[in-house]
Design a protein around this motif. Structure first.
Motif, PDB file in Angstrom:
ATOM      1  N   LYS A 158     -63.517 -86.605 -37.301  1.00 53.54           N
ATOM      2  CA  LYS A 158     -64.029 -85.341 -37.807  1.00 53.54           C
ATOM      3  C   LYS A 158     -65.040 -84.725 -36.845  1.00 53.54           C
ATOM      4  CE  LYS A 158     -66.604 -83.305 -41.674  1.00 53.54           C
ATOM      5  NZ  LYS A 158     -67.303 -83.573 -42.963  1.00 53.54           N
ATOM      6  N   VAL A 159     -64.945 -83.409 -36.664  1.00 54.37           N
ATOM      7  CA  VAL A 159     -65.920 -82.682 -35.856  1.00 54.37           C
ATOM      8  C   VAL A 159     -67.154 -82.422 -36.713  1.00 54.37           C
ATOM      9  CG1 VAL A 159     -66.415 -80.531 -34.650  1.00 54.37           C
ATOM     10  CG2 VAL A 159     -64.168 -81.621 -34.409  1.00 54.37           C
ATOM     11  N   ALA A 160     -68.312 -82.857 -36.226  1.00 54.29           N
ATOM     12  CA  ALA A 160     -69.559 -82.728 -36.974  1.00 54.29           C
ATOM     13  C   ALA A 160     -70.272 -81.423 -36.632  1.00 54.29           C
ATOM     14  CB  ALA A 160     -70.478 -83.910 -36.665  1.00 54.29           C
ATOM     15  N   GLY A 161     -70.992 -80.878 -37.609  1.00 50.14           N
ATOM     16  CA  GLY A 161     -71.842 -79.721 -37.372  1.00 50.14           C
ATOM     17  C   GLY A 161     -71.290 -78.393 -37.848  1.00 50.14           C
ATOM     18  N   LEU A 162     -70.088 -78.386 -38.433  1.00 48.60           N
ATOM     19  CA  LEU A 162     -69.510 -77.153 -38.959  1.00 48.60           C
ATOM     20  C   LEU A 162     -69.908 -76.962 -40.418  1.00 48.60           C
ATOM     21  CD1 LEU A 162     -65.964 -77.599 -37.406  1.00 48.60           C
ATOM     22  CD2 LEU A 162     -67.509 -75.680 -36.913  1.00 48.60           C
ATOM     23  N   PRO A 163     -69.918 -75.718 -40.915  1.00 48.54           N
ATOM     24  CA  PRO A 163     -70.202 -75.508 -42.341  1.00 48.54           C
ATOM     25  C   PRO A 163     -69.202 -76.258 -43.213  1.00 48.54           C
ATOM     26  CG  PRO A 163     -70.291 -73.427 -41.135  1.00 48.54           C
ATOM     27  CD  PRO A 163     -69.740 -74.448 -40.182  1.00 48.54           C
ATOM     28  N   ALA A 164     -69.665 -76.766 -44.343  1.00 51.68           N
ATOM     29  CA  ALA A 164     -68.806 -77.564 -45.213  1.00 51.68           C
ATOM     30  C   ALA A 164     -67.642 -76.764 -45.767  1.00 51.68           C
ATOM     31  CB  ALA A 164     -69.635 -78.150 -46.349  1.00 51.68           C
ATOM     32  N   ASP A 165     -67.806 -75.442 -45.870  1.00 51.60           N
ATOM     33  CA  ASP A 165     -66.735 -74.615 -46.440  1.00 51.60           C
ATOM     34  C   ASP A 165     -65.931 -73.881 -45.370  1.00 51.60           C
ATOM     35  OD1 ASP A 165     -68.679 -72.843 -45.615  1.00 51.60           O
ATOM     36  OD2 ASP A 165     -68.604 -71.600 -47.420  1.00 51.60           O
ATOM     37  N   ALA A 166     -66.084 -74.262 -44.117  1.00 54.86           N
ATOM     38  CA  ALA A 166     -65.362 -73.584 -43.033  1.00 54.86           C
ATOM     39  C   ALA A 166     -63.863 -73.847 -43.152  1.00 54.86           C
ATOM     40  CB  ALA A 166     -65.867 -74.057 -41.678  1.00 54.86           C
TER      41      ALA A 166
ATOM     42  N   GLY B  33     -62.974 -70.523 -33.830  1.00 57.53           N
ATOM     43  CA  GLY B  33     -63.359 -69.529 -34.812  1.00 57.53           C
ATOM     44  C   GLY B  33     -63.039 -70.058 -36.194  1.00 57.53           C
ATOM     45  N   TYR B  34     -63.749 -69.579 -37.199  1.00 60.96           N
ATOM     46  CA  TYR B  34     -63.519 -70.050 -38.559  1.00 60.96           C
ATOM     47  C   TYR B  34     -64.078 -69.029 -39.543  1.00 60.96           C
ATOM     48  CZ  TYR B  34     -68.373 -71.541 -37.873  1.00 60.96           C
ATOM     49  OH  TYR B  34     -69.707 -71.568 -37.561  1.00 60.96           O
ATOM     50  N   GLU B  35     -63.763 -69.244 -40.829  1.00 61.98           N
ATOM     51  CA  GLU B  35     -64.263 -68.398 -41.911  1.00 61.98           C
ATOM     52  C   GLU B  35     -65.121 -69.247 -42.823  1.00 61.98           C
ATOM     53  OE1 GLU B  35     -61.825 -65.034 -43.919  1.00 61.98           O
ATOM     54  OE2 GLU B  35     -61.665 -66.779 -45.250  1.00 61.98           O
ATOM     55  N   THR B  36     -66.156 -68.646 -43.363  1.00 62.84           N
ATOM     56  CA  THR B  36     -67.085 -69.391 -44.203  1.00 62.84           C
ATOM     57  C   THR B  36     -67.726 -68.453 -45.226  1.00 62.84           C
ATOM     58  OG1 THR B  36     -68.982 -70.913 -44.149  1.00 62.84           O
ATOM     59  CG2 THR B  36     -69.054 -69.036 -42.653  1.00 62.84           C
ATOM     60  N   GLY B  37     -68.433 -69.018 -46.200  1.00 64.98           N
ATOM     61  CA  GLY B  37     -69.143 -68.211 -47.185  1.00 64.98           C
ATOM     62  C   GLY B  37     -68.469 -68.192 -48.540  1.00 64.98           C
ATOM     63  N   PRO B  38     -69.116 -67.546 -49.544  1.00 62.82           N
ATOM     64  CA  PRO B  38     -68.540 -67.488 -50.899  1.00 62.82           C
ATOM     65  C   PRO B  38     -67.236 -66.706 -50.919  1.00 62.82           C
ATOM     66  CG  PRO B  38     -70.456 -66.043 -50.690  1.00 62.82           C
ATOM     67  CD  PRO B  38     -70.413 -66.862 -49.446  1.00 62.82           C
ATOM     68  N   ALA B  39     -66.419 -66.976 -51.933  1.00 67.62           N
ATOM     69  CA  ALA B  39     -65.071 -66.401 -51.996  1.00 67.62           C
ATOM     70  C   ALA B  39     -65.073 -64.888 -51.967  1.00 67.62           C
ATOM     71  CB  ALA B  39     -64.362 -66.914 -53.248  1.00 67.62           C
ATOM     72  N   ASP B  40     -66.078 -64.257 -52.557  1.00 72.87           N
ATOM     73  CA  ASP B  40     -66.113 -62.792 -52.617  1.00 72.87           C
ATOM     74  C   ASP B  40     -66.883 -62.168 -51.453  1.00 72.87           C
ATOM     75  OD1 ASP B  40     -68.565 -63.751 -53.398  1.00 72.87           O
ATOM     76  OD2 ASP B  40     -68.835 -62.334 -55.057  1.00 72.87           O
ATOM     77  N   ALA B  41     -67.337 -62.987 -50.509  1.00 72.89           N
ATOM     78  CA  ALA B  41     -68.104 -62.448 -49.370  1.00 72.89           C
ATOM     79  C   ALA B  41     -67.925 -63.357 -48.148  1.00 72.89           C
ATOM     80  CB  ALA B  41     -69.584 -62.324 -49.741  1.00 72.89           C
ATOM     81  N   ARG B  42     -66.676 -63.613 -47.803  1.00 74.37           N
ATOM     82  CA  ARG B  42     -66.403 -64.477 -46.654  1.00 74.37           C
ATOM     83  C   ARG B  42     -66.782 -63.775 -45.351  1.00 74.37           C
ATOM     84  NH1 ARG B  42     -65.581 -69.698 -47.549  1.00 74.37           N
ATOM     85  NH2 ARG B  42     -63.799 -69.983 -46.141  1.00 74.37           N
ATOM     86  N   SER B  43     -67.257 -64.526 -44.398  1.00 75.15           N
ATOM     87  CA  SER B  43     -67.586 -63.997 -43.081  1.00 75.15           C
ATOM     88  C   SER B  43     -67.107 -64.987 -42.037  1.00 75.15           C
ATOM     89  CB  SER B  43     -69.092 -63.761 -42.943  1.00 75.15           C
ATOM     90  OG  SER B  43     -69.804 -64.979 -43.083  1.00 75.15           O
ATOM     91  N   GLY B  44     -67.213 -64.588 -40.783  1.00 77.75           N
ATOM     92  CA  GLY B  44     -66.702 -65.425 -39.716  1.00 77.75           C
ATOM     93  C   GLY B  44     -67.786 -66.200 -38.998  1.00 77.75           C
ATOM     94  N   GLY B  45     -67.349 -67.121 -38.173  1.00 74.59           N
ATOM     95  CA  GLY B  45     -68.255 -67.880 -37.328  1.00 74.59           C
ATOM     96  C   GLY B  45     -67.536 -68.358 -36.083  1.00 74.59           C
ATOM     97  N   ARG B  46     -68.302 -68.713 -35.078  1.00 74.12           N
ATOM     98  CA  ARG B  46     -67.779 -69.271 -33.842  1.00 74.12           C
ATOM     99  C   ARG B  46     -68.612 -70.504 -33.507  1.00 74.12           C
ATOM    100  NH1 ARG B  46     -64.641 -66.110 -35.315  1.00 74.12           N
ATOM    101  NH2 ARG B  46     -63.904 -64.193 -34.309  1.00 74.12           N
TER     102      ARG B  46
END
Length: 339
Positions: free
Chosen positions: A187-195, A211-224
């Motif tokens: 497992k890659v460590a350090g990513l958001p749990a919901d990514a 790249g990945y998506e994260t955040g609550p279901a009604d307000a998802r946002s991206g990350g790198r």
């Protein structure tokens, strides 16, 4: 995504070769190693006069990926069918590469190709890795399906980056390796749990940008996230509007990270971030319907289309140079791409 993804990576790779040729030796230290080693890459400064030479790729081949020892491309049968092959830089006959019917293939900027069971690469689960630096070597089979996984990026001759989906629907990013008959997953460590919805860049210097998506279901946002592959740990993180899943092109150099973005009213643009200062910059390209090629070479963003000029813009000073009057074009036949 498969044909669009791999075709775009090669086209951007050609642009990077052109960039290191035209911009000079100062960019070679931070350019992809495969590109710096490719035929035609300059070993010293060159003037930008539009005469900088690209590698001598065959005119009748749709080049789709470059490595340190050769390149991937489509050749065409008399009836216009495309056949995937590998050409060694040193000459010699190309190697035909078969992938499954209705399947796909992908590379991550090197000599290794992943052949999979779906023509949408992010859905590939049953993989065969072939190291074309040694075309006679047997392929390495990896069953991501047994792990609940999907392909993200090729890491090497025996390993890939994969998104593993757990029973509760959450996802984890793993390095999956096949050693003989044994498959291991780290497992890659350090990513958001919901990514989730991971997508990957080329591998460079023991690192990969995802790249990945994260955040609550009604307000998802991206990350790198830039991942150090030696210890499977995130070393740098950046925010973005969305994951870019099945759309973006991720890039990084020794000084910057960058990715392709789109916004209504703006069109396509590249977001770049200075890794030292965190300063973010947007470089507007144009309409989404155009086939834009982009690559990051050091502090320069190289971009263009098949029908328009290839430009390099300095993300430090804003200086713009024209490297060629037109970008790499696809052959007239067999040009349909999967969108």
């Amino acid at each position: 995504m498969q044909f669009r993804s791999t075709g775009s990576r090669l086209s951007t790779a050609i642009l990077a070769v052109l960039a290191v040729t035209a911009l000079g030796a100062g960019t070679l230290a931070s350019a992809p190693a495969a590109l710096a080693a490719a035929p035609g890459a300059a070993s010293g400064p060159a003037s930008v006069t539009g005469s900088a030479a690209l590698p001598a790729f065959p005119k009748d081949v749709e080049v789709t990926g470059v490595g340190a020892h050769g390149f991937f491309g489509y050749s065409f049968t008399p009836d216009g069918e495309r056949e995937l092959r590998w050409w060694p830089y040193g000459g010699g006959a190309p190697t035909l590469i078969d992938y499954p019917e209705d399947g796909g293939w992908a590379t991550s900027g090197g000599d290794v190709v992943a052949l999979g069971d779906d023509n949408w690469v992010v859905q590939m689960r049953s993989l065969t890795l072939r190291n074309m630096a040694d075309p006679s070597a047997p392929g390495v089979d990896i069953d991501l399906g047994a792990l609940g996984g999907n392909y993200v990026a090729v890491l090497g001759p025996t390993s890939v980056l994969a998104q593993l989906t757990k029973d509760d629907g959450t996802a984890e990013l793993h390095i999956v390796t096949k050693d003989g008959a044994t498959t291991t997953s780290r497992k890659v460590a350090g990513l958001p749990a919901d990514a989730t919805d991971f997508t990957g860049s080329v591998v460079r210097g023991g690192a990969v940008l995802v790249g990945y998506e994260t955040g609550p279901a009604d307000a998802r946002s991206g990350g790198r996230a830039l991942i150090d592959l030696s210890d499977a740990t995130v070393s740098e993180t950046y925010t973005s509007a969305d994951s870019g899943y099945d759309f973006t092109h991720l890039m990084f150099s020794g000084t910057r990270v960058a990715w392709l973005d789109w916004k209504s009213g703006t069109g396509l643009f590249v977001t770049s971030v200075d890794r030292a200062t965190g300063q973010e910059k947007q470089t507007v390209l144009g309409a989404r319907g155009d086939e834009w090629y982009t690559e990051l070479v050091g502090d320069w963003l190289v971009y263009g289309t098949p029908s328009g000029p290839v430009r390099a813009v300095s993300l430090t000073s804003g200086e713009t140079r024209v490297l060629a009057e037109s970008g790499p074009a696809r052959p007239a036949r067999g040009t349909a791409v999967r969108q």
